[in-house]
Design a protein around this motif. Structure first.
Motif, short mmCIF file in Angstrom:
data_model
loop_
_atom_site.label_atom_id
_atom_site.label_comp_id
_atom_site.label_asym_id
_atom_site.label_seq_id
_atom_site.Cartn_x
_atom_site.Cartn_y
_atom_site.Cartn_z
N GLY A 35 16.79 52.14 -30.78
CA GLY A 35 17.16 53.17 -29.82
C GLY A 35 15.98 53.86 -29.21
O GLY A 35 16.12 54.87 -28.53
N VAL A 36 14.81 53.31 -29.42
CA VAL A 36 13.60 54.01 -28.95
C VAL A 36 12.74 53.06 -28.15
O VAL A 36 12.92 51.85 -28.18
CB VAL A 36 12.79 54.56 -30.13
CG1 VAL A 36 13.61 55.54 -30.93
CG2 VAL A 36 12.30 53.44 -31.01
N ALA A 37 11.80 53.64 -27.48
CA ALA A 37 10.94 52.83 -26.61
C ALA A 37 10.00 51.95 -27.42
O ALA A 37 9.63 52.27 -28.53
CB ALA A 37 10.11 53.77 -25.73
N THR A 276 12.33 61.53 -29.57
CA THR A 276 12.29 61.24 -30.99
C THR A 276 10.86 60.91 -31.44
O THR A 276 10.08 60.32 -30.70
CB THR A 276 13.21 60.07 -31.35
OG1 THR A 276 12.96 59.68 -32.69
CG2 THR A 276 12.95 58.89 -30.45
N THR A 277 10.57 61.29 -32.67
CA THR A 277 9.28 60.91 -33.21
C THR A 277 9.15 59.40 -33.29
O THR A 277 8.04 58.86 -33.36
CB THR A 277 9.07 61.54 -34.60
OG1 THR A 277 7.77 61.24 -35.06
CG2 THR A 277 10.07 61.00 -35.58
N GLY A 278 10.30 58.72 -33.22
CA GLY A 278 10.28 57.26 -33.24
C GLY A 278 9.64 56.66 -32.01
O GLY A 278 9.39 55.46 -31.94
N GLY A 279 9.38 57.48 -31.01
CA GLY A 279 8.72 56.98 -29.81
C GLY A 279 7.22 57.15 -29.87
O GLY A 279 6.50 56.82 -28.91
N LEU A 280 6.73 57.65 -30.99
CA LEU A 280 5.30 57.95 -31.10
C LEU A 280 4.45 56.71 -30.87
O LEU A 280 3.44 56.75 -30.17
CB LEU A 280 5.00 58.55 -32.49
CG LEU A 280 3.57 59.01 -32.71
CD1 LEU A 280 3.18 60.05 -31.68
CD2 LEU A 280 3.42 59.58 -34.11
N GLY A 281 4.89 55.61 -31.43
CA GLY A 281 4.14 54.36 -31.27
C GLY A 281 3.98 54.00 -29.81
O GLY A 281 2.89 53.69 -29.32
N PHE A 282 5.10 54.05 -29.11
CA PHE A 282 5.07 53.69 -27.69
C PHE A 282 4.16 54.61 -26.90
O PHE A 282 3.33 54.19 -26.08
CB PHE A 282 6.50 53.75 -27.14
CG PHE A 282 6.58 53.57 -25.65
CD1 PHE A 282 6.73 54.66 -24.81
CD2 PHE A 282 6.50 52.31 -25.10
CE1 PHE A 282 6.80 54.49 -23.44
CE2 PHE A 282 6.56 52.13 -23.72
CZ PHE A 282 6.71 53.23 -22.90
N ILE A 283 4.32 55.92 -27.15
CA ILE A 283 3.54 56.89 -26.38
C ILE A 283 2.06 56.77 -26.72
O ILE A 283 1.20 56.81 -25.84
CB ILE A 283 4.08 58.31 -26.65
CG1 ILE A 283 5.49 58.41 -26.04
CG2 ILE A 283 3.16 59.36 -26.09
CD1 ILE A 283 6.16 59.73 -26.26
N ARG A 284 1.78 56.58 -27.98
CA ARG A 284 0.39 56.45 -28.39
C ARG A 284 -0.27 55.25 -27.72
O ARG A 284 -1.42 55.30 -27.31
CB ARG A 284 0.35 56.29 -29.92
CG ARG A 284 -1.04 56.27 -30.52
CD ARG A 284 -0.93 55.97 -31.99
NE ARG A 284 -0.47 54.61 -32.24
CZ ARG A 284 0.50 54.30 -33.10
NH1 ARG A 284 1.11 55.24 -33.78
NH2 ARG A 284 0.87 53.05 -33.27
N SER A 345 6.03 52.44 -35.57
CA SER A 345 7.00 52.96 -34.64
C SER A 345 6.81 54.45 -34.37
O SER A 345 6.86 54.88 -33.22
CB SER A 345 8.41 52.75 -35.19
OG SER A 345 8.56 53.51 -36.38
N GLY A 346 6.62 55.21 -35.42
CA GLY A 346 6.58 56.66 -35.25
C GLY A 346 7.74 57.30 -35.98
O GLY A 346 7.83 58.52 -36.11
N TYR A 347 8.66 56.48 -36.44
CA TYR A 347 9.71 57.01 -37.29
C TYR A 347 9.08 57.66 -38.52
O TYR A 347 7.99 57.30 -38.93
CB TYR A 347 10.63 55.89 -37.77
CG TYR A 347 11.69 55.48 -36.76
CD1 TYR A 347 11.69 54.20 -36.23
CD2 TYR A 347 12.69 56.36 -36.38
CE1 TYR A 347 12.67 53.81 -35.32
CE2 TYR A 347 13.66 55.98 -35.47
CZ TYR A 347 13.64 54.70 -34.95
OH TYR A 347 14.60 54.32 -34.05
N VAL A 348 9.80 58.62 -39.09
CA VAL A 348 9.28 59.27 -40.29
C VAL A 348 9.60 58.40 -41.49
O VAL A 348 10.76 58.07 -41.73
CB VAL A 348 9.94 60.66 -40.47
CG1 VAL A 348 9.45 61.30 -41.74
CG2 VAL A 348 9.68 61.52 -39.27
N ALA A 349 8.58 58.01 -42.25
CA ALA A 349 8.85 57.24 -43.47
C ALA A 349 9.68 58.10 -44.40
O ALA A 349 9.23 59.19 -44.80
CB ALA A 349 7.54 56.83 -44.13
#
Lengths: 426, 318, 266
Positions: A35-37, A276-284, A345-349
């Motif tokens: 569900g994330v980028a 979502t923090t799950g988009g952190l990977g994409f944004i980074r 991904s950026g999801y929280v472990a």
């Protein structure tokens, strides 16, 4: 002659259709959503390939099922059609709905048998909120998240804001957004703030706003069956959302699309986003500027809903397949995989132990933005957990979209939605 | 040498009587009936299973409420229909369906006719234009919808950018509840008008040129020629195309799955889409059955109006 | 020529989308976030990513099996039924004909819920065979074939039968070849319709194993929930429609004639 060709094609079609599953090894069907980028489907595939290489007897077939809503609908459809997957990731939020449909198994016995590997207190309590019901554990957290605010540090510097002091309250956020909104020749070239309300995780951010306004979108004492839309905090949240576009003019008009928001952020079209923090990977990987993450701003209090998906096992799966599916689940939710998944991904472990691993410590050193979501967990609440969740969400989304795209009065719109939802939950 | 058996020695009349089924003149011809039954059996079996039995299932189901998890159904009589009647969302869906059918039906037909008239008669351009306008008919609706989803996206879509530049509106056509339904209908027109154009082209070509030339020679303007010569002669084709278009408007919702998912705020939610949602996302089998029954009733009404004329067919040497 | 401009004006909106689709699929996805819809130089990364993300080969295979297999069966059933309704006099013939014709107004997709339940009940949920079942009886095909047979004077039948041939042989060797154009038109229309079909396959097949092209493409575009990667989506769309476009360009006349005939031939 023609007859033969006809028959051949007919047989071909039948064979193709009833293609039997003659297999030497076990092949598990694994449905998962993204569900994330970002190319996260590929990353999941990588993990599954690793499993497949090390477990030749139990092969897993990953089936990308779309976004969360779509994947859930597909999983339900498959179950209804009599061909359920063996293991699937579904929104933790769907728990009551799923239990009500009687399609998954509680995992306590399996956990007890593997107590050494599956210490449930290694998982953050906030994430277990949507994973337990009636004292039983029904699913294992895998890709969990909270929304965070991403902000463009370069843009902050540009307009004279302190890049290390992101806004903490709604008022501060709006003020900052006003400074950050840029107009050029009659067109807005940069918006200050974007809080999506359509496409994907539609009610999540509205929930976040409601929590920040001091309330909760559902009755915590009747969490399966009562939604609180016609309440002060829900109204405040809706009003705030509308004002951003209409009154303060710091957000694009209308319902902002979840899917395009991270793109807009990395392109510099909007300076602050709720995502979502799950988009952190994409944004980074895609932002060409310095960016930061922050807690969601508070109105009455800090707070955020948890989000994301858990692993579920299904009723009716033959015992040997269920055992294999459990092994796969344990493997995917192990400390190391969760750490890698979080980094990628950026999801929280969801495991505390994952944050203690070497790779994670190194990663966090380089990208402190990753800790924000984890630290926000202390203020986290369970996501809307009511049953008949798909229909309920659709009713709520309709109300929100009506509120941000038209000028209809908020009170009555929410009241009507409340009535509809009550009806759905009867 | 053709084999001439006993039959050839009989009189003509006797011969025809001896051949089963053909020109049976009196009484029931049973061997024909048995043969017909055998030939029709496969068709009838599948027709029964997948067209008529479903009607029964739907009607029965619409009087029941099913537990969302497939738990045992219970009888609720007319409650489902009553709930729909009182549901503002259902009213909205009906209105949407009506508006959508109007645009994707008659308006689409008009587009098809216009395209045919525009394209007809130009030797060189005709083939190219016909190919271009017709090609969407051959493509999956979801592909056409995906293309337009891209073209209309407010950030980078070429068409959206053009519209913004021309009108200054920043909100996408698909994201605004006031424009979404029309936009979705236009995509349907885009997909189908090539087919309607083809039918009209055939019809136009069947009209004897002398009639139109005659009118022109007598000083009639193009419009009058069309109105008084062409249009009446296109009657049967227009009828057929309109029925086709109306049916398609009701049953083809593929593009909605790609473009708007029924949104924003149910602005593009039409009857069949809501039926899908209720049946396959909410698993509300009872109400979904009621919706199916209503849709069937609508279509049956259309059928009763139209079928007699259809059976006669549209005879054209195309 | 002044009268040319309407036709020209019409061509533009039908050429434009394909052109943009083409350009966009060769543009890296990050360009779209900047508001651009194409860029130079072209890249193949979208195609390679699209190919890897979705099992297009599998979707093609399933779609071919479904459409061709279904057509094979349909040709048999519509020919037999059309012949019975055109040539045989039996009690209730008109009623049967109307009963068949009614299916034109009650297409399987409208009865999507009960048909899904039926498939599930007979154990054919999520199979290509089950997917094809509602269409084996084809009112449309029967209508065409019947019209075709009716346009052949019965004297042909009689003459052949008097020469000693049985009904079946007459049918197979005399009549069927005469309605070849009708069968051809029907085949083209059936193939195209089912190749592009979406909603019924969406519910009748749930696993990826049995997915057809249209459903695969729709899933693919809804991946836009995860980032609106337009280049990728356009590339995927192109992968799905390219063969159709190619076939159309090569066999224009066949397609156009089939569709024209299908609607009008008596």
């Amino acid at each position: 002659m023609k007859l033969r060709a006809l028959l051949a094609t007919l047989i071909l079609a039948l064979v193709g259709g009833i293609a039997p599953m003659a297999q030497a090894q076990m092949k598990l069907q694994f449905y998962y959503p993204v569900g994330v980028a970002g190319p996260l489907a590929k990353i999941i595939d990588t993990y599954v390939q690793e499993w497949n290489k090390s477990h030749p007897q139990v092969q897993v077939e990953p089936v990308f099922a779309g976004g969360y809503t779509e994947a859930y609908a597909k999983t339900l459809a498959a179950i209804q059609a009599g061909t359920p997957p063996d293991v699937a990731i579904m929104l933790s939020q769907n728990l009551n709905d799923i239990i009500g449909q009687n399609i998954v198994i509680p995992l306590d016995d399996l956990i007890k048998a593997d107590a050494a590997q599956m210490k449930m207190d290694d998982f953050f309590p906030a994430f277990m909120l949507n994973s337990t019901s009636g004292g039983k554990v029904w699913s294992i957290p895998f890709q969990r998240s909270t929304p965070v605010m991403y902000y463009n540090k370069d843009a902050f510097k540009e307009v004279g804001l302190d890049p290390n002091k992101p806004p903490q309250t709604w008022a501060e956020m709006v003020a900052a957004a006003k400074k950050l909104t840029k107009q050029e020749g009659g067109r807005t070239t940069r918006w200050g703030l974007a809080i999506p309300s359509s496409g994907g995780v539609d009610t999540w951010l509205y929930e976040a706003l409601t929590i920040a306004a001091g309330g909760l979108l559902y009755d915590a004492n009747n969490s399966c069956c009562k939604v609180l839309l016609a309440s002060k905090p829900a109204e405040t949240a809706a009003q705030f959302l509308r004002d951003l576009g209409e009154k303060e003019k710091v957000s694009p008009p209308g319902a902002i699309n979840w899917g395009t928001t991270p793109n807009d952020f990395v392109a510099g079209n909007v300076a602050m986003i709720y995502y979502t923090t799950g988009g952190l990977g994409f944004i980074r990987n895609n932002a060409k500027f310095e960016f930061g993450t922050a807690f969601l701003a508070k109105d009455q209090r800090f707070g955020a809903p948890t989000g994301g998906g858990n692993f579920y096992l299904f009723k009716g799966t033959p015992p040997d397949r269920q055992k294999a599916a459990w092994e796969f689940t344990k493997w995917m939710t192990s400390t190391d995989i969760l750490a890698r998944w979080s980094i990628d991904s950026g999801y929280v472990a969801p495991r505390k132990s994952s944050w203690e691993t070497g790779v994670m410590k190194e990663y966090v050193g380089k990208y402190p933005q990753a800790i924000t979501a984890r630290d926000q967990l202390q203020y986290a609440h369970a996501e809307l957990p009511v049953k008949n969740i798909i229909e309920v969400k659709r009713a709520i989304v309709t109300a929100i979209q009506t509120i941000v795209t038209t000028t209809q009065p908020i009170g009555p719109t929410l009241a009507e939605a409340q009535k509809r939802v009550d009806d759905i939950l009867k | 040498m053709p084999r001439r058996g006993v039959l050839s020695t009989l009189s003509a009349e006797a011969r025809t009587l001896a051949v089963p089924g053909v020109h049976a003149r009196r009484g029931t011809n049973w061997s024909a009936a048995w043969l017909a039954a055998a030939l029709l059996a496969p068709t009838l079996v599948f027709l029964l299973l997948f067209t008529y039995w479903p009607l029964v299932v739907s009607v029965v189901g619409s009087f029941q409420r099913f537990g969302r998890g497939g738990t045992a159904p219970r009888w609720v009589g007319w409650q489902n229909y009553w709930d729909l009647w009182n549901d503002a969302l259902f009213h909205q869906v009906l209105v949407n369906t009506g508006i959508y059918a109007l645009i994707a039906g008659p308006v689409a037909v008009a587009f098809g006719l216009g395209a045919a008239v525009a394209v007809d008669g130009h030797r060189r351009l005709r083939l190219v234009a016909r190919t271009l306008i017709f090609h969407p008919v051959l493509l999956p609706t979801v592909a056409i919808a995906a293309t337009w989803l891209f073209l209309l996206n407010p950030v980078s879509g070429p068409v959206a950018t053009l519209i913004t530049r021309l009108t200054g509106r920043a909100q996408g056509l698909l994201e605004d509840p006031h424009t979404a339904l029309v936009t979705v209908a236009l995509v349907a027109i885009y997909k189908n008008c090539g087919l309607y154009m083809l039918f009209f082209l055939a019809g136009l070509q069947a009209i004897p040129r002398e009639l139109q030339e005659g009118a022109r020679v007598e000083g009639a303007s193009e419009w009058r020629v069309f109105r008084h010569v062409t249009w009446p002669l296109l009657g049967p084709i227009t009828f057929y195309v309109t029925v086709t278009a109306a049916l398609d408007a009701l049953r083809n919702v593929d593009h909605i799955f790609v473009l708007t998912r029924g949104g924003p705020a149910n602005a593009t939610n039409v009857l069949l889409y809501e039926t899908y949602l209720k049946a396959f996302e909410f698993w509300d089998t009872g109400r979904a059955s009621a919706l199916t029954v209503l849709m069937v009733a609508l279509l049956l009404a259309l059928a009763v109006l139209v079928m007699p004329r259809l059976e006669r067919g549209v005879h054209y040497e195309a | 020529m002044r009268r040319d401009w309407p036709a020209l004006a019409l061509c533009l909106p039908f050429l434009g989308p394909i052109a943009f689709l083409f350009l966009a699929s060769f543009t890296p996805s990050r360009e779209f976030a900047q508001g651009r819809y194409w860029s130079f130089p072209p890249t193949l990364e979208n195609f390679s990513q699209a190919w890897q993300s979705a099992t297009f080969v599998l979707y093609y295979r399933n779609t071919v099996l479904y459409t061709v297999g279904l057509l094979a069966v349909q040709l048999v059933t519509v020919t037999l039924a059309g012949y019975a309704l055109a040539r045989l006099r039996f009690p209730g013939r008109q009623a049967v004909f109307y009963a068949v014709l009614l299916q034109l107004f009650l297409p399987p997709v409208v009865l999507i819920l009960p048909n899904f339940l039926t498939l599930r009940a007979i154990g054919l949920g999520d199979t290509l065979t089950g997917l094809a079942m509602p269409y084996i009886a084809s009112a449309y095909g029967i209508f065409l074939v019947r019209q075709g047979f009716r346009s052949i004077p019965p004297e042909y039948d009689e003459a052949a039968m008097l020469d000693g041939a049985g009904r079946v042989r007459v049918l197979w060797h005399v009549l069927v070849p005469m309605i070849r154009p009708h069968l051809a038109a029907f085949s083209v229309v059936s193939l195209i319709y089912h190749w592009n079909e979406f909603l019924w396959p969406l519910v009748a097949t749930s696993s990826n194993r049995n997915r057809v092209l249209a459903v695969g493409l729709q899933s693919f575009t809804r991946a836009s929930e995860s980032g609106a990667e337009w280049g990728l989506i356009c590339a995927g769309t192109l992968i799905v429609i390219a063969p159709l476009m190619l076939l159309f360009v090569l066999f224009q006349r066949v397609f156009i004639q089939s569709f024209t005939q299908s609607g009008l031939k008596g």
